[in-house]
Design an enzyme around this catalytic site. Structure first.
Site, PDB file in Angstrom:
ATOM      1  N   GLU A  34      92.147  44.838  13.899  1.00  0.00           N
ATOM      2  CA  GLU A  34      92.742  45.979  14.564  1.00  0.00           C
ATOM      3  C   GLU A  34      92.129  46.263  15.940  1.00  0.00           C
ATOM      4  O   GLU A  34      92.825  46.492  16.925  1.00  0.00           O
ATOM      5  CB  GLU A  34      92.489  47.179  13.636  1.00  0.00           C
ATOM      6  CG  GLU A  34      93.443  48.290  13.777  1.00  0.00           C
ATOM      7  CD  GLU A  34      93.222  49.323  12.658  1.00  0.00           C
ATOM      8  OE1 GLU A  34      92.679  48.984  11.591  1.00  0.00           O
ATOM      9  OE2 GLU A  34      93.597  50.473  12.885  1.00  0.00           O
ATOM     10  N   ARG A  94      82.521  49.832  17.623  1.00  0.00           N
ATOM     11  CA  ARG A  94      83.143  51.072  17.189  1.00  0.00           C
ATOM     12  C   ARG A  94      82.037  52.113  17.108  1.00  0.00           C
ATOM     13  O   ARG A  94      81.069  51.946  16.377  1.00  0.00           O
ATOM     14  CB  ARG A  94      83.803  50.889  15.824  1.00  0.00           C
ATOM     15  CG  ARG A  94      84.560  52.121  15.363  1.00  0.00           C
ATOM     16  CD  ARG A  94      85.255  51.863  14.029  1.00  0.00           C
ATOM     17  NE  ARG A  94      86.133  52.968  13.655  1.00  0.00           N
ATOM     18  CZ  ARG A  94      85.723  54.060  13.024  1.00  0.00           C
ATOM     19  NH1 ARG A  94      84.456  54.220  12.729  1.00  0.00           N
ATOM     20  NH2 ARG A  94      86.585  55.018  12.717  1.00  0.00           N
TER      21      ARG A  94
END
Lengths: 738, 367
Positions: free
Chosen positions: B135, B204
């Site tokens: 993703e 992230r």
């Protein structure tokens, strides 16, 4: 009660909504009875038939801080209460903070004829926070989910700064506190308690904050939230994701045609808000490199549900690096701070304060069935009382690591078996204690009545502690004993053992010379053994221990020789090496213990050239020898014994007070004078004597110098626990590793 | 098999929690020969997608985002952007099956959580093997690619000047030529925040569950609306200050001790603690307050992450921002105000499609 100094009108939320609380802090002088001893002038009298010294009960005035809270609805009742007690009219100004300070300003000014000074909310909050962090042991706790002991109390760290205070009121304020006067608002969030309440009320039609929390605790957020596993299906495991993480709060309610239960929505909302606050708090903690976050505000206040979710969130977002901490007296911080602002000319920070367990209601021990009106009038409403101690309390300079020192040996909050045993033990002993208290004041007409009130009060405290062991911080034998002393004091039994102590001191003094003679007749080796044995034997006389008091009550002739013969332990000498520079001895009981056990030992030390600091309690507790009693006893021994006499004269033997009135010993809260002396005289040996000081507390204390902990175990349960028999001996001689 | 790279159709699929984003490359340089060879199925898919702007009752092609005359892997064509709700995924697979998509021997590259969730359905219902792509890889790849090709001659990236001043507010192009480091905030149903240091170096930083799904979910519960567009429309007519408690509601003005302006929200939904006020607000006010609450919170978290990561450019993407000027302006303003001008909020025209674009690029890379 006299001088009223301050009033914190802080409300739960900043705006005075219904159900908000007003917290009031005031300073009073409390008259209470204290026992005094005074030496007689014995010249030309028949000292054999006269008591050793005179005991009198006097009225003493001490300062006490009171913190009470009540619902805003009862503001008028509260103001009447203040007015009733506002004797001293020197006070012209009352300090107030919080939204209520604005709302009730006129009412307060009119009713009391005082000027209201509004104080900044956050300044007060932080002042109050610093105060409780410094002065109340076990103020701070971590919340543990899925644990028998939900509340894990923290040791007071000598240095409280820097820390992050996250106040969750209607919104969230994040404040970094760097020192007493230096703090900075570093951030905040509008998603706070008001969001939970307001949004919760809209979603569930439930109006009250507490009811919303109750709904939340029954709900399933997974019905409303979109979880990682809802997005990924079953595959999340292979990706190393936790499927139960919330991907999108309320992500499942994106439809108009489905009904959601109130409970589920409330739960989802609670998670959403708690997680969000925790995340922001962690981000701020990281930016400022802080690892301690204290949480407060009405969102947290005594609600296990929110403490749990916030703790979870902090653990999650900080990966365990930051700890979420909570405060027992969080609800009073603003009021305490406002009070301190008002009392600045008195500089309350120069004193030490002690929590009065008798006058304080514990954490979450509010009784909902008492109406607030009753509470304000009956004095059983939520309150905290702190007694001002005349002198500052400090750490024993010889503690190896003050930041990890824990006085207490067994944590009864943790240990359910031990807790049950000790609570029962204190319950069973209670009638006897009450009886003794009444008997100690035979001339008082209301002694019986007060003793009964004492019995009832302490009984209630014990029952509260059965239900909520965490109510006053970590539950320990020490806190149980201290609470009992506080309750006795509250009902004017300042020293129930005064006459017993007087009598026993008298008897023991008469034996002093023959004991010394018999010791002096022994050779060195035998004498050392006999001295240690004497220390231990004398310590059997302890009215605090049930087994002993049973024997003492039934066999008044129970004597020193018999006690000695009951000893099963061994004595060892630590007097073989080179003499110590200075020994600090914490004494235990009056009578045989101090006079025939401790003093011969002191005398031996002095003869070897070791200076001795003899530390006794500042105030009475059980039959423990008090500082003022020790002065008289020492004076009388000095009159008989040249060694003690010259040592006193040359200041080789020094008598000091501990600063404590407890049968136990907290080495982190000792009289400053003692600490100064310990340093000056380069103390290199510490002797701690007795069950209360050497077993219930300090058994595991680590010092930077040699130490000797000795006691006779006078409780069969404890003896079992420690793997011995009743009346066996603890003799713990420790030498610090170099 | 050698010519796999040129096997049409070229799709990129991003299956999120709420929306499926589909990009489709329509080759415009098809030679007559190719046209002849083109199998019927392929032709019908091309025609179906390019001649419609809506598919079924919920599928929509964002015509205004179409990228024209793009050169991709040596082929010229247009890139189309299509979206439909994730709950219609079974119907989509069904359609693929009916159009004999599997006979085309192409690879379908997909990203997003749904690539995992629906993998089995694609296999059994559609006889299709998905190529699942990460993703975040796709997101970054997509952002960098679209920004580099531009938006039909215009800048893909833009920012707001004077974001709160309705009169003076201006949307201006921003040159993202040297993009690193940047903080990428992807607001879908939830929010992911990435720190990007180079094309292949990113991490992230964090995420929050308070995202687009929360706004829409709460709006549905509070107002009974049923679409995101409806929720936004309501919000645009509401007044959040009736719902929220502002600093000035508490302090009468600014809270100077902390340097808080009176207009700042002190407590989101804070006024709703009072029964009277609950009864006096409109659905529009509630929708607006929900939007402001979620947006401000994302702004706050993004700002803290930027500070912690020492990055001053923050790029906001994701479908929460679609037709959502209120949020974009608010993010722009909040970032600027609370950072005292140190942080800049940037936006991209193709908001929520970067994951799908990344998946398409992944298809071409893999060849």
């Amino acid at each position: 009660m006299g001088l009223l100094r301050g009033c914190g009108g802080g409300s739960g939320s900043r705006t005075p909504v219904r159900g908000s609380l007003t917290k009031l802090a005031y300073y009073s002088t409390v008259q209470h009875k204290v026992a005094r001893v005074r030496s007689f002038d014995h010249s030309g009298k028949d000292i054999d038939n006269e008591p050793l010294y005179e005991i009198s009960v006097q009225e003493e005035i001490t300062a006490r801080l009171h913190f009470i809270k009540f619902e805003n609805t009862y503001i008028e009742t509260c103001l009447d209460f203040i007015k009733d007690h506002l004797v001293n009219t020197e006070t012209k100004v009352i300090k107030a903070t919080g939204g209520g300070a604005y709302k009730f300003k006129d009412l307060i000014e009119k009713k009391l004829g005082l000027k209201v000074d509004k104080e900044d909310v956050m300044t007060c909050l932080i002042k109050g926070c610093n105060f409780v962090l410094r002065n109340i042991p076990h103020e701070v706790f971590a919340y543990q989910k899925d644990s028998d002991t939900e509340f894990r109390f923290q040791t007071n760290h000598p240095n409280i700064f820097p820390y992050l205070l996250v106040n969750i009121g209607s919104g969230v304020s994040i404040v970094k506190v760097e020192s007493e006067d230096k703090f900075e608002w570093i951030g905040g969030s509008s998603i706070g308690g008001g969001t939970f309440w307001g949004l919760g009320a809209l979603l569930t039609k439930t109006k009250k904050f507490d009811e919303l929390l109750q709904l939340a605790s029954k709900g399933q957020h997974t019905n409303v939230d979109m979880l990682v596993k809802d997005v990924y299906g079953g595959a999340y495991q292979t990706l190393g994701l936790s499927g139960n993480l919330i991907a999108s709060s309320f992500g499942k309610s994106t439809t108009a045609d489905k009904e959601f239960s109130k409970e589920d929505m409330a739960k989802s909302l609670l998670h959403m808000i708690s997680n969000d606050i925790g995340q922001l708090a962690c981000l701020h903690a990281k930016l400022h490199n802080l690892d301690k976050i204290y949480f407060g505000g009405f969102f947290i206040r005594g609600h296990p549900v929110t403490m749990r979710t916030i703790t979870y969130s902090i653990n999650f977002f900080s990966k365990g690096e930051v700890q979420a901490l909570f405060l027992r007296h969080e609800g009073y911080l603003g009021a305490i701070g406002a009070f301190l602002k008002g009392a600045e000319q008195d500089n309350p920070n120069q004193y030490s304060w002690g929590e009065n367990y008798a006058g304080s209601s514990g954490l979450m021990s509010t009784s909902p069935d008492v109406s607030p009106l009753q509470r304000t009038r009956s004095g059983t409403f939520d309150m905290l009382e702190m007694d001002r101690l005349e002198r500052p309390l400090v750490n024993l300079p010889l503690l190896k690591d003050p930041s990890t020192y824990i006085p207490d040996t067994v944590d009864l909050t943790d240990d359910a078996m031990a807790r049950k045993y000790w609570l029962t033990c204190f319950e069973e002993a209670l009638d006897g204690v009450a009886k003794r208290a009444a008997a100690s004041q035979p001339d008082s007409v209301d002694a019986q009545e007060r003793a009964e009130k004492f019995r009832q009060k302490y009984w209630n405290k014990l029952q509260t502690l059965r239900q909520q062991p965490f109510a006053y911080g970590t539950l320990t034998v020490r806190s149980l004993l201290d609470t009992r002393e506080h309750c006795l004091n509250e009902f004017s039994f300042p020293d129930p053992y005064s006459k017993v102590k007087q009598k026993e001191n008298g008897i023991a003094l008469k034996c002093f010379q023959s004991v010394i003679e018999s010791l002096d007749s022994l050779d060195w080796e035998e004498r050392q053994f006999a001295l240690v044995k004497g220390l231990l034997a004398g310590n059997v006389f302890d009215w605090g221990a049930k087994a002993v008091s049973d024997v003492l009550e039934s066999e008044p002739q129970f004597g020193f020789e018999e006690a000695k013969s009951k000893l099963q332990g061994k004595g060892r000498s630590l007097l073989e090496g080179p003499p110590h520079k200075c020994a600090l001895i914490f004494a235990d009981n009056s009578g045989i213990d101090i006079i025939l056990g401790v003093f011969p030992f002191v005398r031996e030390l002095l003869s070897r050239g070791t200076e001795v600091i003899l530390a006794c309690n500042s105030g009475p507790a059980l039959n423990d020898v008090t500082y003022s009693e020790s002065l008289i006893v020492t004076e009388r021994i000095a009159a008989m014994d040249p060694v003690i006499h010259s040592a006193l004269r040359d200041e080789k033997l020094l008598l000091v007070q501990t600063g404590s009135s407890s049968p136990c010993l907290d080495l982190s809260r000792l009289d400053q004078g003692l600490a100064v002396l310990v340093r000056e005289r380069q103390t290199d040996l510490v002797v701690i004597e007795g069950m209360g000081r050497a077993i219930h507390t300090n058994y595991y204390a680590v010092l930077r110098c040699e130490s000797l902990k000795l006691a006779v175990i006078k409780n069969s349960w404890l003896a079992d626990r420690l793997g011995g028999k009743i009346f066996s001996v603890i003799f713990k001689y420790e030498v610090p590793c170099k | 098999a050698e010519k796999r790279d040129s096997v049409f159709p070229w799709f990129g699929l991003d299956i999120g929690g709420t929306l499926v984003k589909l990009v489709y490359f329509e080759p415009k340089d098809i030679t007559a020969e190719e046209e002849e060879e083109e199998v019927e199925n392929l032709k019908s898919i091309r025609k179906y997608l390019t001649s419609n702007v809506a598919y079924g009752s919920t599928g929509i092609r964002d015509v205004h985002l179409e990228l024209r005359d793009l050169t991709l892997c040596g082929r010229k064509g247009n890139l189309h952007f299509i979206r439909f709700p994730t709950h219609d995924m079974p119907a989509f697979i069904q359609m693929g099956s009916e159009k004999h998509f599997s006979s085309l021997h192409t690879t379908l590259c997909a990203t997003g959580g749904g690539a995992y969730k629906f993998e089995q359905d694609f296999r059994t219902m559609g006889d299709l093997e998905l190529c699942k792509l990460d993703e975040l890889d796709c997101l970054i790849k997509g952002v960098l690619y679209i920004d580099s090709v531009g938006f039909n001659g215009h800048s893909e990236c833009y920012y707001f000047e004077n974001p709160t001043d309705a009169e003076r507010c201006q949307k201006l192009p921003f040159n993202l030529e040297n993009p690193y480091p940047l903080l990428l905030v992807n607001i879908g149903s939830g929010v992911s925040i990435l720190a990007v240091y180079s094309k292949d170096n990113y991490k992230r930083v964090t995420g929050t569950s308070l995202g687009g799904g929360t706004f829409f979910g709460l709006c549905c519960l509070l107002t009974g609306c049923s679409t995101f567009e409806e929720a936004l429309e309501m919000a645009s007519h509401g007044d959040s200050t009736k719902v929220d408690k502002l600093v000035r509601d508490i302090y009468g003005g600014d809270y100077e001790r902390f340097g808080l302006p009176g207009w700042a929200v002190a407590s989101s939904f804070g006024n709703m603690m009072s029964k009277e006020k609950r009864e006096s607000v409109s659905k529009e006010d509630l929708a607006r307050a929900t939007l402001i609450t979620i947006t401000n919170n994302i702004g706050s978290i993004a700002r803290m992450c930027a500070l912690n990561e020492n990055i001053n450019r923050v790029v906001f993407v994701g479908n929460f921002l679609r037709i959502n000027t209120i949020s974009m302006r608010l993010l722009a303003y909040a970032l600027d105000y609370w950072s005292k001008g140190q942080l800049k909020a940037l936006f991209l025209e193709h908001e929520g499609y970067f994951g799908a674009v990344g998946a398409l690029l992944g298809l071409l890379d893999s060849a």
